[in-house]
Design a protein around this motif. Structure first.
Motif, short mmCIF file in Angstrom:
data_model
loop_
_atom_site.label_atom_id
_atom_site.label_comp_id
_atom_site.label_asym_id
_atom_site.label_seq_id
_atom_site.Cartn_x
_atom_site.Cartn_y
_atom_site.Cartn_z
N ASP A 236 0.85 -1.18 0.00
CA ASP A 236 0.00 0.00 0.00
C ASP A 236 0.88 1.24 0.00
O ASP A 236 2.06 1.16 -0.36
CB ASP A 236 -0.97 -0.01 1.19
N SER A 237 0.35 2.37 0.42
CA SER A 237 1.11 3.62 0.35
C SER A 237 2.31 3.63 1.29
O SER A 237 3.17 4.51 1.18
CB SER A 237 0.20 4.82 0.64
N SER A 238 2.39 2.67 2.22
CA SER A 238 3.59 2.59 3.07
C SER A 238 4.78 2.08 2.28
O SER A 238 5.92 2.13 2.77
CB SER A 238 3.33 1.70 4.29
N ASP A 239 4.57 1.59 1.06
CA ASP A 239 5.67 1.11 0.22
C ASP A 239 6.37 2.26 -0.52
O ASP A 239 7.37 2.04 -1.19
CB ASP A 239 5.17 0.10 -0.82
N TYR A 240 5.83 3.48 -0.43
CA TYR A 240 6.46 4.61 -1.10
C TYR A 240 6.22 5.89 -0.32
O TYR A 240 5.33 5.96 0.53
CB TYR A 240 5.97 4.74 -2.55
N ASP A 241 7.04 6.90 -0.58
CA ASP A 241 6.92 8.17 0.13
C ASP A 241 7.37 9.30 -0.78
O ASP A 241 8.26 9.12 -1.62
CB ASP A 241 7.76 8.16 1.41
N LEU A 242 6.75 10.47 -0.59
CA LEU A 242 7.07 11.69 -1.32
C LEU A 242 7.77 12.64 -0.37
O LEU A 242 7.29 12.89 0.75
CB LEU A 242 5.79 12.31 -1.88
N SER A 243 8.91 13.16 -0.77
CA SER A 243 9.66 14.04 0.12
C SER A 243 8.88 15.32 0.40
O SER A 243 8.12 15.80 -0.45
CB SER A 243 11.02 14.38 -0.49
N PRO A 244 9.03 15.89 1.60
CA PRO A 244 8.30 17.12 1.95
C PRO A 244 8.53 18.26 0.97
O PRO A 244 7.63 19.09 0.77
CB PRO A 244 8.84 17.46 3.34
N HIS A 292 27.09 -4.48 4.85
CA HIS A 292 27.59 -5.79 4.46
C HIS A 292 26.68 -6.91 4.95
O HIS A 292 26.29 -6.96 6.12
CB HIS A 292 29.00 -6.00 5.03
N GLY A 293 26.34 -7.82 4.04
CA GLY A 293 25.57 -9.00 4.40
C GLY A 293 24.09 -8.78 4.61
O GLY A 293 23.37 -9.72 4.98
N VAL A 294 23.59 -7.57 4.38
CA VAL A 294 22.16 -7.27 4.57
C VAL A 294 21.47 -7.34 3.22
O VAL A 294 21.62 -6.45 2.38
CB VAL A 294 21.96 -5.89 5.23
N ARG A 295 20.68 -8.41 2.98
CA ARG A 295 20.10 -8.64 1.65
C ARG A 295 18.60 -8.95 1.71
O ARG A 295 18.03 -9.35 0.72
CB ARG A 295 20.81 -9.82 0.97
N GLY A 296 17.96 -8.78 2.85
CA GLY A 296 16.58 -9.20 2.98
C GLY A 296 15.57 -8.16 2.53
O GLY A 296 15.88 -7.21 1.81
N ASP A 297 14.35 -8.33 2.98
CA ASP A 297 13.24 -7.46 2.58
C ASP A 297 13.41 -6.06 3.15
O ASP A 297 13.65 -5.89 4.35
CB ASP A 297 11.92 -8.06 3.08
N SER A 298 13.28 -5.05 2.31
CA SER A 298 13.27 -3.64 2.73
C SER A 298 11.83 -3.14 2.76
O SER A 298 10.99 -3.61 2.00
CB SER A 298 14.09 -2.78 1.77
N SER A 299 11.56 -2.17 3.62
CA SER A 299 10.18 -1.70 3.74
C SER A 299 10.12 -0.31 4.37
O SER A 299 11.10 0.18 4.92
CB SER A 299 9.35 -2.67 4.59
N SER A 300 8.96 0.30 4.26
CA SER A 300 8.58 1.53 4.96
C SER A 300 9.54 2.70 4.76
O SER A 300 9.98 3.34 5.73
CB SER A 300 8.43 1.26 6.47
N PRO A 301 9.88 3.07 3.52
CA PRO A 301 10.74 4.25 3.34
C PRO A 301 10.00 5.52 3.75
O PRO A 301 8.82 5.69 3.42
CB PRO A 301 11.02 4.24 1.84
N VAL A 302 10.67 6.43 4.46
CA VAL A 302 10.06 7.68 4.88
C VAL A 302 11.12 8.77 4.95
O VAL A 302 12.19 8.57 5.52
CB VAL A 302 9.32 7.52 6.22
N PHE A 303 10.83 9.92 4.33
CA PHE A 303 11.77 11.03 4.28
C PHE A 303 11.79 11.79 5.61
O PHE A 303 10.76 11.92 6.28
CB PHE A 303 11.39 12.00 3.16
N SER A 304 12.95 12.33 5.92
CA SER A 304 13.07 13.22 7.07
C SER A 304 12.37 14.53 6.77
O SER A 304 12.13 14.86 5.59
CB SER A 304 14.55 13.47 7.40
N PRO A 305 12.02 15.32 7.80
CA PRO A 305 11.31 16.59 7.56
C PRO A 305 12.04 17.54 6.63
O PRO A 305 11.41 18.32 5.92
CB PRO A 305 11.16 17.16 8.97
#
Length: 730
Positions: A236-244, A292-305
């Protein structure tokens, strides 16, 4: 002996505060409360099903954040995806699901909440069925940058079902695995995020602002082959984010270079809002700053203010859906700097929000059968342990308010929807709304209906919920209803459910016991991960010990007339119990969409799941699959407890053959059994009319064998008149 003393209370324990399946299904279902910029009111949507009209209705409302009063905004069912417009307190931007010019298209509208139906203006037409807004972004020019998503064709153009050509053949041809997922066969269309701009114009002598859609929408994933976002079926929309500042869009996509049936790997991509450049993975295998070695599922991208950083979550394991998520922060200008926060914290956040000053992050995290909010400084080290400032229930959504507090939407076992404010230091400060105080079907429910206990499991202490029927009296005795959760990496949480609702089952006259055995989430990695290649050992032992603990320590629970039910992994465990000694302790069993034949697991779509949980592939590690096989002859010979099997035809994770196989065996063994099938449902039963039948059959089956049916005039019975039973036996 007091085994049936509870029966004397049959006429009273369902009379006050009880909730029936009909009440559960027709109770209002509310979405998250989204505050306006000043924090004075919040928007939310509601839907409700009626068994009188056999239809659903929906509407939007406003919640006053000072008084808690609710006012209706609009009854127009065409209105969807409403967001507050920029920094204004009363203007909203939304999708109207009609388009007079293009069949199957939608329109962008703006209205004022003070006169919603009378103040709308059409801002532009879109040629396909776009859904799910991200938060809109106000720019210095006053233009509105927005992001939506839709299904698209391979060439990047939006898919419009009403305008699509109907093929002459129904054939489907595949050259790679992952031919279907959840409840859908994969096709040549997929999800994509699009960006657009509403251009601000000043018109008239009064200088009134108007907006118009300028140019075509930009497909932001089209530049890289095999990208898809939001990721189906639950994205859903938690899979993407628009910067402020409106300049950037970040989104999640599965790793395009890996077969999706075998890996959970996904990356966070960054792309300009105007689509002027191709999206770039900020944490892909070739990205310079990838840990290093981190290859799993990524989620919930969110921009800083300030739009300079992106916080996101990522698992380490490339083929494990329940690995612990760690919080990472990417600095955009550096292109190489990704730092971890609280890396050693033994909890797995599911959502992130920055505080308005950008100095901290608020994490929504499962913790000890609750979903709590935790505060984490933006400069926290790997050993930092965040503290929670909310406690009971589960948090489903949250937003920071202008005064620094947080507006929380959630639920609990005893209420379907609650909205409250919480302070980062003081915790919950004010409850604004709770459904059990407002909805007539939920009145009488309260936190006193629920308790919890711990017991010694196979190798550690195990948590369990206990849920009481109405008018509960510890001096009386009630039959046990033993709940087994799915996953297997999952949990029974302090949350409301419209499918497996603790109170609906308890209010038939049971005490519901819902343990969180080995494999459960929210209690640390060790408990979650210990179920790997141990489906029928540690968890089963925990459940046996739970049943024994209940028998020996709760005088008001009648285990002699107990019943048990479970779905998904819980369905597998019911099938496992049927062929093991614990199965003889219950009067009846219910398994919903559970696996039965070990070798059939290879027919699932998410191969990474079984290959992780059974330590290898089907051909190289077959013994692991067969170690916990409910269909093994030595287990089948023990089958004797009456069992209801529920299996839906569109469940592609656990194909219908699993339920049919189990039913065939039970019938040939002469065990009282029944098969309930929904041809149009997936792993869940979502259609309200189907849900009612599901409840009537499940509760009726359990009530018949536990004795509740004979002694409680208000208990649900097996209603075979609405859906005739097919019986070809002589």
């Amino acid at each position: 002996m007091r085994s049936f003393q509870w029966l004397a209370l049959a006429s009273t324990f369902v009379s006050a505060g009880a909730i029936t399946p009909e009440q559960l299904i027709t109770a209002p279902r509310r979405d998250q409360a989204v505050p306006n910029p000043s924090g004075e009111v919040a928007l939310f949507s509601t839907s409700q099903y009626s068994f009188d009209t056999h239809a659903s209705s929906s509407w939007w409302s406003l919640l006053d954040l000072n008084s808690g009063k609710v006012s209706r905004l609009t009854n127009d069912s065409s209105v969807s995806e409403v967001v507050w417009l920029g920094s204004t307190d009363s203007n909203v931007l939304y999708i109207n699901n009609t388009n007079a010019q293009i069949p199957g298209g939608v329109e962008l509208w703006i209205s004022n909440t003070e006169d919603f139906d009378g103040s709308y203006s059409v801002q532009g037409c879109i040629s396909a069925g776009f859904v799910l807004w991200s938060q809109d972004s106000g720019t210095k020019s006053g233009d509105i940058h927005f992001v939506v998503y839709s299904q698209t064709y391979g060439n990047g153009t939006a898919y419009n079902e009403k305008l699509a050509a109907t093929p002459l053949s129904s054939a489907r041809i595949y050259d790679s695995i992952y031919v279907r997922h959840w409840d859908t066969w994969l096709t040549t269309t997929f999800n994509a995020v699009f960006s657009g701009t509403l251009k601000k114009k000043i018109t008239g002598q009064g200088g009134k602002s108007r907006f118009s859609l300028t140019g075509p929408l930009h497909n932001l994933v089209a530049g890289v082959k095999n990208l898809e976002t939001p990721y189906p079926p639950f994205g859903d929309s938690s899979d993407y984010d628009l910067s402020p500042n409106g300049k950037w869009v970040a989104f999640k996509s599965k790793a395009p270079e890996l077969p999706q049936a075998n890996h959970t790997a996904s990356y966070i991509y960054l792309v300009p809002h105007d689509g002027s450049e191709k999206p770039v993975a900020i944490n892909g295998p070739k990205s310079p700053g990838t840990p290093h070695g981190v290859r799993g599922d990524s989620s919930s991208p969110v921009f800083s203010p300030d739009s300079d950083q992106i916080a996101y979550l990522q698992m380490k394991d490339i083929a494990y859906e329940a690995d612990r998520r760690t919080l990472y922060v990417y600095t955009i200008d550096s292109k190489k700097t990704i730092s971890s926060l609280a890396k050693n914290w033994d909890r797995s956040p599911s959502a992130i929000k920055w505080t308005p000053d950008g100095q901290s992050l608020i994490l929504n995290t499962e913790d000890k059968a609750r979903q709590r909010l935790f505060l984490l400084p933006a400069d926290a080290g790997d050993d930092f342990k965040p503290h929670n400032f909310t406690d009971g229930g589960v948090v489903s959504a949250y937003y920071t308010l202008k005064n620094g507090d947080v507006l929380v939407t959630g639920s609990a076992i005893w209420t379907s929807w609650t909205v409250y404010t919480a302070n980062l230091k003081k915790g919950v400060t004010k409850t604004l709304f709770s459904a059990n105080k407002v909805d007539s079907s939920l009145k009488g429910l309260s936190s006193s209906d629920v308790d919890e206990f711990h017991f010694k499991g196979n190798w550690t202490d195990i948590h369990s919920w206990i849920v009481y029927p109405p008018n509960f009296d510890k001096a009386q005795k009630y039959p046990l209803l033993f709940y087994i959760h799915g996953g297997p990496q999952g949990s029974w949480a302090d949350s409301w459910s419209s499918r497996w609702n603790y109170k609906v089952f308890a209010d038939q006259g049971y005490v519901v016991v819902a343990p969180n055995p080995t494999g459960s989430t929210g209690f640390g990695d060790k408990l979650t991960d210990a179920i790997q290649n141990n489906w029928g050992s540690y968890p089963y032992d925990d459940l046996v010990k739970c049943w024994e603990h209940v028998r020996d320590n709760f005088d008001y629970i009648d285990t002699d007339h107990g019943v048990a039910a479970g779905a998904s992994y819980g369905g597998f465990m019911i099938n496992w119990i049927q062929g093991n000694p614990l199965g003889r302790k219950f009067k009846a069993l219910v398994s919903h969409d559970g696996t039965f034949v070990a070798d059939a697991k290879v027919s699932t779509e998410e191969l990474w799941f079984i290959e992780h949980d059974f330590n290898g592939t089907f051909w190289a590690n077959r013994d692991n699959y067969r170690r916990w096989d409910p269909s093994a002859p030595e287990h089948i010979r023990q089958f004797s407890t009456p069992q209801l099997i529920i299996h839906s035809s569109k469940d592609y994770r656990l194909p219908i053959s699993e339920g049919l196989s189990l039913f065939n065996v039970l019938q040939e063994r002469g065990v009282p059994s029944r098969l309930l099938n929904f041809p149009d449902e997936n792993h869940w039963v979502l259609n309200p009319e189907n849900s009612l039948v599901w409840h009537q059959q499940v509760l009726g089956w359990l009530n018949r064998y536990s004795g509740v049916e004979k002694h409680n005039p208000k208990a649900v019975t097996l209603d075979d008149t609405k859906v005739p039973v097919v019986d070809y036996n002589p």
